[in-house]
Design a protein around this motif. Sequence first.
Motif, short mmCIF file in Angstrom:
data_model
loop_
_atom_site.label_atom_id
_atom_site.label_comp_id
_atom_site.label_asym_id
_atom_site.label_seq_id
_atom_site.Cartn_x
_atom_site.Cartn_y
_atom_site.Cartn_z
N ASP A 117 1.09 -0.99 -0.01
CA ASP A 117 0.46 -0.13 0.14
C ASP A 117 0.88 1.23 -0.15
O ASP A 117 1.39 1.17 1.03
CB ASP A 117 -0.63 -0.21 1.18
CG ASP A 117 -2.05 -1.03 1.29
OD1 ASP A 117 -2.58 -1.02 -0.43
OD2 ASP A 117 -2.32 -1.67 2.05
N LYS A 155 3.01 5.16 3.33
CA LYS A 155 2.49 4.46 3.37
C LYS A 155 1.20 5.23 4.06
O LYS A 155 1.01 5.97 4.85
CB LYS A 155 2.96 3.62 4.98
CG LYS A 155 3.98 3.05 4.03
CD LYS A 155 3.53 1.92 3.07
CE LYS A 155 4.93 0.79 2.71
NZ LYS A 155 4.20 0.24 1.81
N PRO A 156 -0.18 4.43 4.34
CA PRO A 156 -1.38 4.45 4.67
C PRO A 156 -1.55 4.81 6.17
O PRO A 156 -0.59 3.47 6.87
CB PRO A 156 -2.18 3.81 4.60
CG PRO A 156 -1.70 2.82 3.29
CD PRO A 156 -0.24 3.19 3.60
N GLU A 157 -1.86 5.41 7.48
CA GLU A 157 -2.25 5.23 7.95
C GLU A 157 -2.41 3.82 9.15
O GLU A 157 -3.21 3.47 8.38
CB GLU A 157 -3.41 6.13 9.06
CG GLU A 157 -2.92 7.12 9.08
CD GLU A 157 -3.98 8.59 9.93
OE1 GLU A 157 -4.36 7.81 10.98
OE2 GLU A 157 -4.35 8.97 9.18
N GLY A 158 -1.63 2.98 10.07
CA GLY A 158 -1.98 1.32 10.89
C GLY A 158 -1.22 1.02 10.03
O GLY A 158 -1.18 -0.26 9.88
N VAL A 159 -0.24 0.83 9.29
CA VAL A 159 0.76 0.38 8.29
C VAL A 159 2.25 0.62 9.32
O VAL A 159 2.65 1.46 9.51
CB VAL A 159 1.05 0.41 7.24
CG1 VAL A 159 2.20 -0.47 5.85
CG2 VAL A 159 -0.21 0.58 5.82
N ASN A 160 2.51 -0.42 9.94
CA ASN A 160 3.63 0.07 11.05
C ASN A 160 4.70 -0.23 10.32
O ASN A 160 5.34 -1.00 8.86
CB ASN A 160 3.70 -1.50 11.89
CG ASN A 160 2.56 -1.29 12.85
OD1 ASN A 160 2.34 -0.97 13.20
ND2 ASN A 160 1.93 -2.89 12.55
#
Length: 95
Positions: free
Chosen positions: A19, A36-41
Amino acid sequence: MLFDEIIRIFVKNLSMKTDINISIDTESKTPISINKPEGVNPPTTAEEAKEVITTDIKCLTEALCFMVGVAEDNGYVNGNEMLTQIIVRLNKDLK
């Protein structure tokens, strides 16, 4: 946008899933932002970071080729001419 959704689905269905958010605004302090989108570590090691960035570059390359193909299929561009322009631009950064 429909095209953004198509690209997102296409890239996610590659065997190297990823993503990526890309924002381009030439009037911004940061004209090109890739994240990276929020929530991607984020990666926790240098090796993980290397794998993530390598995968992202490969996925972006596939997405760009797909985008050119869609544009050609719809009569918006000549695919060979567009790919040639892209290759010329990429060659400027070869060292």
